[in-house]
Design a protein around this motif. Structure first.
Motif, short mmCIF file in Angstrom:
data_model
loop_
_atom_site.label_atom_id
_atom_site.label_comp_id
_atom_site.label_asym_id
_atom_site.label_seq_id
_atom_site.Cartn_x
_atom_site.Cartn_y
_atom_site.Cartn_z
N VAL A 109 0.86 -1.01 0.04
CA VAL A 109 0.20 -0.13 -0.40
C VAL A 109 0.71 1.65 0.29
CG1 VAL A 109 -1.69 1.49 1.48
CG2 VAL A 109 -1.42 -1.26 1.70
N VAL A 110 0.77 2.36 -0.95
CA VAL A 110 0.87 3.60 -0.80
C VAL A 110 -0.04 4.28 -0.19
CG1 VAL A 110 2.56 5.27 -2.09
CG2 VAL A 110 3.08 2.48 -2.74
N GLU A 111 0.38 5.24 0.69
CA GLU A 111 -0.95 6.18 1.33
C GLU A 111 0.06 7.09 1.07
OE1 GLU A 111 -2.87 4.98 4.90
OE2 GLU A 111 -1.89 6.94 4.93
N SER A 129 5.78 13.20 1.13
CA SER A 129 6.34 11.61 1.06
C SER A 129 5.29 10.82 0.84
CB SER A 129 8.21 11.36 1.39
OG SER A 129 7.79 11.23 3.64
N PRO A 130 4.80 10.17 0.45
CA PRO A 130 4.21 8.77 0.98
C PRO A 130 4.13 8.02 1.83
CG PRO A 130 4.69 8.45 -1.51
CD PRO A 130 6.00 9.43 -0.93
N ALA A 131 3.65 7.36 2.80
CA ALA A 131 3.80 6.12 3.27
C ALA A 131 3.33 4.92 2.37
CB ALA A 131 2.53 6.50 4.61
N HIS A 132 4.40 4.13 2.85
CA HIS A 132 4.18 2.66 2.73
C HIS A 132 3.72 2.41 3.52
CE1 HIS A 132 6.65 4.38 -1.35
NE2 HIS A 132 6.86 4.74 -0.15
N TYR A 133 3.32 0.86 3.44
CA TYR A 133 3.45 0.11 3.92
C TYR A 133 3.15 -1.78 3.45
CZ TYR A 133 1.36 3.55 6.82
OH TYR A 133 0.83 4.25 7.76
#
Lengths: 214, 784
Positions: free
Chosen positions: B702-704, B734-738
Motif C-alpha cells: 500500500v502506498v498512501e 513523501s507517501p507512506a509505504h505499508y
C-alpha cells in the motif's frame, strides 16, 4: 579482561535466549568496513592549556562484526583505526599527529518494522580508545609535549540504514557522534589530548560496505 | 457446409454428453472437474487481455469515456482472470458442453456466435452473468433449479443480449458519469446519483429481456417457459425440490419426536414475504395477501438493479401477444442431457451447501435427491455431514451460525429448520448418531464415517457432561434410564436405547466413548480439586479470603455454561498472530508444505480511497512467487508452490479448486474441531503429494499518498521551525509505504487451521523487505 568476559557472556546470553531470530534469510552475522569522515575541530579548547591550532578534516576506518540477536537487535564488536594531524594554517605546517585505536562494543536497534539486519537503525556503543600523540617535526615543542599515550572511554550514538545490494552485500550510510564528558578546567594533559580527539568526533558521517557471512 | 459442420459438432457433443452420462456413478459421486486442454483465455495473463483492448479504448469520443473505458477494460481483465483461474469455472466438462449446445441452438446463424463462450461456474448462488468479452457464466445453483432446457435457453438469450448491447461497459461508463456528475447528472445529491445508477441498470435489464425474448422467439422453444424461467428467479431462495420431509426418515423405535415438532401446514411461497423477512420488515400477512394482486406489478424497488419480476413479465407478455408460435418445445438439444446435467448440478449443490455451512439446506436437498437415488452413498454421506455440522456447531454454542430461521423458509422445506430448532443441539446429535450408525453399518470400512460418528457422540457427551445434566448415563442401566433425570426430553434420554438394545456392537462402541468421557471428566475434576486444595491451603491464613474464593468458585460453576459458550464462540473467530515472536502452540515441523496461489496486491491513493494497481499487482504476483522460492529454499526446503496455471496444467486448476474450497471452509470453521466436507479428497491429495501442511498467503503493498491537509501543515511547520523544515517537508509530502502479509496455515492430517498470522509493516515492498519478512514468518512457523 573482565570487560571482555562480561561482553562475551552478555552476547552468549542473547544468543541462547533468542534462538529463533530470522536475520536476513537466516544470515545473522555480518562483517562491515566503514569509512568515517570526521568534522574539523576548530576553536579554543582548553582554558588551561591555551588555544589550539586548527584540525584538518580526517577519516577513520572501522571494521565491525555484528550479530543479530533479536528481530530488532544486533550486537557488534568493532575496531577503529585512524589518525589526524593538527595544522598551523597560518604556516601550513603539520604540528602534531594523533593516532588512535579503538575497540567498541555496540548495539544496533532497528527502527519501525524492519527486521535486523535490514533497514534503519540507531546505534549505541561504548568504546575503549588508546591514543598516541606524536610530533614528528617537533613543531609543537612550544606547547610543552612531544609524545603522549592515553586511554579513555567514549559513548557512541548513531543513526543509519542498511541498504541491501543483493542477498549478501549491503551498504550502510550513517551519522554518528561520540561523547566524552570532561571538565576542561580539571583535565590533565592526557585527558586534554583525548578531548581534542573527541571534539573532532562529535559529528561523523560514515559510508560502509557489509557482507552477510552466515 | 457450415450448417453440416455445426450439426456434426453438435452430434459429437451429444455423443460425448451421453457417453459421460454413462460413466458418472451417482452412488459414489465425485465432484465434477475440468479436463482436456486449457482454453486460451485461461492461459493469457490479465495485462495481455487488457492490452488487446487498446484500439477500442482509443476510439472513445470524450475524455471521460476514454478514461472510463480504460479503467473498465483494466478492471475487467483482472476480474475475469480471478474468475477463470480460481478453479471454480469448469471447462471441457459435461455441463459446459451442454450449455454451449443450448447457446448454439439459440444463436444458430448468428455471426457473433463464435465470440460467445459459455461456462458453468461452481456456485450455490442461483445466477447467470455475462462479461463484456462475451463470457457467459451459469452457476450450478441455477442449473439445479431450472426445470427444462427452454427455461435455460431464455436465460442464455437474456445474457447474450447483455453482451450484444455492451451493457457491462455502458453501465460502467454511466456509473462514472453519475459519480462525476457529468451531463444530466449535474447537481444531483448522493441519493439521487445512487438511484440514477440503479435506474440505468434496470433499463438495461429490461432491454436484455425484450431483445433476449426476440432472439428466443426465433427458436422453437416454448413461450410458457419464459414465464416459468422468471419463477425460477423469483423463488431462487428456495431449495430446488419441494418434497415433504418425512418423520420416518429420522425416527427409530426409541428416538421419537413429539407431534408438535412436525408442521401440519407450511408457509406459502411468497417472495415478498421472504424479502420482507430478509430486510427485517414485519409484514402483516392478511394485508399483503389482500393487496398482493393489486400491487404486484407496481412493486418496483427503485434501489434494485433489476425491475420487479412482475413488471418484466408484463412487458414480455405484451410482446408475446404480438408473436405467433406454432411449435412449442421444452427441449431441442436433448432432454436426457438436460436432466443429466441438472442432476449433476444438484449433487454439486449439496456439496456447496455443506461447504458454506448451509447444513439444513444441504440436509433437505440431499433428502430430496435420496427420493430418486436411495442407494447413493454420496447422498447418505451428505446427510451425515449436514447432521454432523449442525451437531458440532450447536453443541459448541454456535447454532445461530448455521441455523436458518424459520421465517426464511417456505413450503415443505420449512420443516427442516423448524425441526432442528425444536430438537436443539442434543436432539440433532442423537438423531445424527442414530443415522450415522445406520450408514456405518452399510459401509463399515469408511474411515470418514467413523471419525464423524466419534466426533458427534463425543461432542454430545462432553457438552452434557460439562453442563452437569447427567445426560452421560450408561445404557447398561436401562431401568435407570426411565427414572433418571426426567428433565431431559425422552427423545434425548432414550434416543440410543433402540440401538443399544438391538445392536451389541453399538453398545460396545457407546460404552467405549462414554467411559473415555467419564474418565477424562474424573481426571479433570480430581486435578481441579487438587488445585483447589492447594489454593485453599495457601489461603487458610485468611478465612475471609477463603470465603471470597468459595463465592468465586460458586459463581464460576453457575457461569460454566456461559463461559463454555463464549469460549466456543471465540473458537470460530480467527485469532491472528500479529507478532513474529509469538505464535500458536501448533507449528509445522518437518514435512512438505504446499503454498497455495500466493496473491500480491498493490494499491495507491490517499487514506480511504485506495485504487488497486492491476498491472503492478500482476507483475508483483510473479515477483512474489520468485521471492517465495528463494525464501522457502532457505527456510522450508521441502515445499511446492501451486500458482495459477499458465500452460497445460489442468489438474493443477482442479487441485486449486479443491484446496481453495478447503481453505475457505476451514477459515469459516476457525478453530472449531470438525473434519471438512472434502476430508477424503484432501487426505488423498496430501498422500499423493506427500505434503503435511498448506499455507495460503497474500501480500498487499500500500502506498498512501499524503492529503492536502498534511502538505499544508508541513509547509506551515517548516516556516515556523525553519531549521527542521527538511524533516517536516519529508514527512508531509513523501507517501507512506505499508507491506501487509496475511498467511494462514493448515495441517492436512489434522484437518485444522494451525496458524493465522498477519504482519502489518510500515516498510516498502522491496524484494529485500519482502524476503526478510517472509523468511521471518516461515521461520516462526517452523519453530526451529
Amino acid at each position: 579482561m573482565r570487560t571482555l568476559l562480561f561482553i562475551t557472556l552478555f552476547i552468549s546470553s542473547f544468543l541462547i535466549a533468542n534462538s529463533q531470530v530470522p536475520g536476513y534469510l537466516g544470515k545473522r552475522l555480518s562483517v562491515s568496513v566503514t569509512e568515517l569522515l570526521g568534522s574539523p575541530a576548530w576553536g579554543e579548547f582548553s582554558p588551561k592549556y591555551g588555544s589550539e591550532p586548527y584540525v584538518n578534516f580526517h577519516n577513520f576506518t572501522r571494521i565491525a562484526g555484528e550479530y543479530a540477536v533479536g528481530n530488532k537487535t544486533m550486537l557488534g564488536l568493532s575496531c577503529c583505526l585512524g589518525s589526524m594531524g593538527f595544522y598551523d594554517y597560518n604556516n601550513d605546517y603539520p604540528m602534531a599527529k594523533l593516532n588512535a585505536t579503538a575497540i567498541e562494543v555496540h548495539t544496533k536497534l532497528f527502527l519501525g518494522d524492519h527486521i535486523a539486519p535490514l533497514g534503519k537503525y540507531i546505534s549505541l556503543g561504548l568504546a575503549f580508545q588508546r591514543m598516541k600523540e606524536t610530533d614528528p617535526l617537533n613543531y609543537s615543542i612550544n606547547y610543552g609535549f612531544k609524545e603522549y599515550t592515553t586511554n579513555f572511554f567514549t559513548f557512541h550514538f548513531g543513526f543509519g540504514a542498511n541498504f541491501f545490494i543483493n542477498d549478501f552485500l549491503y551498504f550502510t550510510p550513517s551519522l554518528e557522534t561520540n561523547l566524552h564528558f570532561q571538565d576542561p578546567d580539571q583535565e590533565t594533559l592526557d585527558e586534554y589530548i583525548a578531548r581534542r580527539w573527541q571534539v573532532s568526533s562529535y559529528a561523523l558521517f560514515g559510508i560502509g560496505v557489509g557482507v552477510l557471512v552466515f | 457446409m457450415k450448417n453440416k459442420l455445426s450439426l456434426l459438432l453438435l452430434l459429437l457433443g451429444l455423443v460425448s454428453i451421453s457417453t459421460i452420462a454413462q460413466t458418472v456413478d451417482f452412488n459414489n459421486y465425485a465432484p465434477i472437474q475440468s479436463s482436456g486442454t486449457l482454453p486460451d483465455e485461461f492461459r493469457t495473463n490479465s495485462y495481455a487481455k487488457y492490452k488487446e483492448k487498446e484500439a477500442v479504448i482509443a476510439k472513445a469520443k470524450t475524455k471521460i469515456e476514454r478514461e472510463a473505458k480504460d479503467q473498465y477494460y483494466l478492471e475487467n481483465a483482472f476480474a475475469l482472470d480471478n474468475i477463470l483461474k480460481d478453479g471454480k469455472v469448469l471447462f471441457n466438462d459435461t455441463i459446459s458442453a451442454y450449455l454451449t449446445a443450448v447457446m448454439d441452438k439459440i444463436l444458430e446463424n448468428r455471426e457473433t456466435k463464435k465470440n460467445v463462450r459459455v461456462y458453468c461456474i461452481k456456485s450455490a448462488v442461483v445466477n447467470a452473468y455475462t462479461t463484456g468479452e462475451g463470457f457467459v457464466f451459469v452457476t450450478t445453483g441455477l442449473l439445479a433449479c431450472v426445470r427444462n432446457e427452454a427455461q435455460l435457453a431464455f436465460i442464455l438469450s437474456h445474457e447474450y443480449m447483455h453482451y450484444v448491447y455492451k451493457h457491462s461497459i455502458k453501465g460502467y461508463i454511466e456509473t462514472k458519469k453519475v459519480l462525476k456528475g457529468k451531463g444530466e447528472y449535474q447537481n444531483l445529491d448522493y441519493d439521487k446519483k445512487y438511484l440514477a445508477r440503479k435506474a440505468f441498470s434496470r433499463e438495461q435489464e429490461s432491454e436484455a429481456d425484450l431483445k433476449g425474448f426476440e432472439l428466443y422467439a426465433k427458436s422453437d422453444y416454448s413461450y410458457e417457459d419464459v414465464d416459468s424461467s422468471f419463477q425460477v428467479l423469483k423463488y431462487s431462495y428456495l431449495p430446488f425440490g419441494s418434497v415433504p420431509f418425512k418423520r420416518s426418515f429420522i425416527e427409530s423405535n426409541t428416538f421419537k419426536t413429539p407431534d408438535d415438532f412436525w408442521l401440519t401446514t407450511y408457509a406459502d411461497l411468497d417472495a415478498k414475504a421472504y424479502e420482507a423477512a430478509v430486510n427485517g420488515k414485519v409484514e402483516d400477512k392478511s394485508d399483503s395477501e389482500a393487496d398482493s394482486d393489486d400491487n404486484s406489478s407496481e412493486d418496483d424497488d427503485e434501489t434494485s438493479t433489476h425491475p420487479s419480476i412482475d413488471k418484466r413479465l408484463d412487458a414480455l407478455h405484451e410482446r408475446m401477444d404480438e408473436e405467433t408460435k406454432t411449435t412449442k418445445k421444452h427441449f431441442l438439444v436433448s432432454e436426457d442431457a438436460f436432466y443429466f446435467i441438472q442432476k449433476i448440478s444438484r449433487f454439486e449443490l449439496v456439496r456447496m451447501n455443506l461447504l458454506t455451512q448451509n447444513y439444513e439446506r444441504a440436509l433437505y436437498n440431499a433428502y430430496n435427491l435420496l427420493q430418486t437415488d436411495p442407494q447413493s452413498k454420496y447422498l447418505k454421506k451428505c446427510v451425515v455431514k449436514a447432521l454432523y455440522g449442525i451437531s458440532i456447531y450447536a453443541n459448541s454454542g454456535n447454532m445461530s451460525k448455521v441455523h436458518v430461521k424459520q421465517k426464511f423458509a417456505q413450503g415443505p422445506w420449512e420443516q427442516v429448520p423448524a425441526l432442528v430448532n425444536k430438537l436443539g443441539g442434543a436432539g440433532v446429535s442423537v438423531w445424527a448418531v442414530n443415522y450415522i450408525w445406520q450408514v456405518r453399518k452399510e459401509y463399515p470400512n469408511d474411515k470418514e464415517l467413523k471419525i464423524i460418528c466419534d466426533d458427534v457422540l463425543k461432542s454430545l457427551l462432553k457438552t452434557y457432561s460439562k453442563r452437569k445434566k447427567d445426560f452421560v448415563t450408561s445404557y447398561s442401566d436401562t431401568a435407570g434410564l426411565t427414572t433418571r433425570n426426567k428433565k431431559l426430553k425422552p427423545y434425548i434420554r432414550l434416543g440410543f436405547l433402540d440401538l443399544v438394545t438391538n445392536d451389541a456392537e453399538f453398545k460396545t462402541y457407546y460404552d467405549g466413548i462414554y467411559n473415555k468421557i467419564i474418565e477424562a471428566k474424573k481426571q479433570k475434576e480430581s486435578s481441579e480439586n487438587d488445585e483447589q486444595e492447594e489454593v485453599a491451603a495457601v489461603e487458610t491464613k485468611s478465612s475471609k479470603t477463603s470465603k471470597k474464593k468459595a463465592t468465586v468458585t460458586e459463581k464460576e460453576e453457575e457461569n460454566e455454561d456461559d463461559d463454555e459458550t463464549k469460549k466456543n464462540n471465540a473458537a470460530i473467530e480467527i485469532q491472528w498472530n500479529d507478532k513474529l515472536t509469538k505464535g500458536n502452540s501448533e507449528y509445522i515441523k518437518d514435512g512438505k508444505v504446499v503454498i497455495l496461489t500466493p496473491h500480491y496486491y498493490q494499491s495507491e491513493g490517499e487514506d480511504g480511497s485506495q485504487t488497486i494497481l492491476y498491472p503492478e499487482s500482476e507483475r508483483g504476483n510473479e515477483r512474489l512467487v520468485g521471492l517465495l522460492a528463494d525464501v522457502l529454499d532457505k527456510s522450508i526446503p521441502n515445499y511446492e508452490i501451486i500458482s495459477r496455471p499458465t500452460a497445460e496444467e489442468v489438474q493443477q486448476l482442479n487441485d486449486i479448486s479443491l484446496l481453495s474450497d478447503w481453505v475457505d471452509e476451514r477459515l469459516d470453521h476457525g478453530k472449531l474441531k470438525l473434519i471438512s466436507v472434502d476430508y477424503e479428497r484432501i487426505q488423498a491429495y496430501a498422500t499423493k503429494k506427500g505434503c503435511d501442511n498448506l499455507v495460503s498467503l497474500s501480500v498487499s503493498s500500500v502506498v498512501e499518498k499524503k492529503d492536502l491537509g498534511s502538505k499544508i501543515s508541513a509547509v506551515m511547520y517548516s516556516v515556523m521551525l525553519f531549521p527542521l523544515a527538511p524533516i517536516f517537508l519529508y514527512k508531509g509530502f513523501s507517501p507512506a509505504h505499508y507491506t501487509n502479509i496475511y498467511a494462514v496455515t493448515f495441517n492436512f492430517k489434522k484437518d485444522r487451521l494451525v496458524d493465522a498470522s498477519r504482519q502489518l509493516s510500515s516498510v516498502r515492498s522491496s524484494n529485500f523487505e519482502l524476503k526478510s519478512h517472509l523468511y521471518a514468518y516461515f521461520l516462526n512457523l517452523k519453530k526451529i
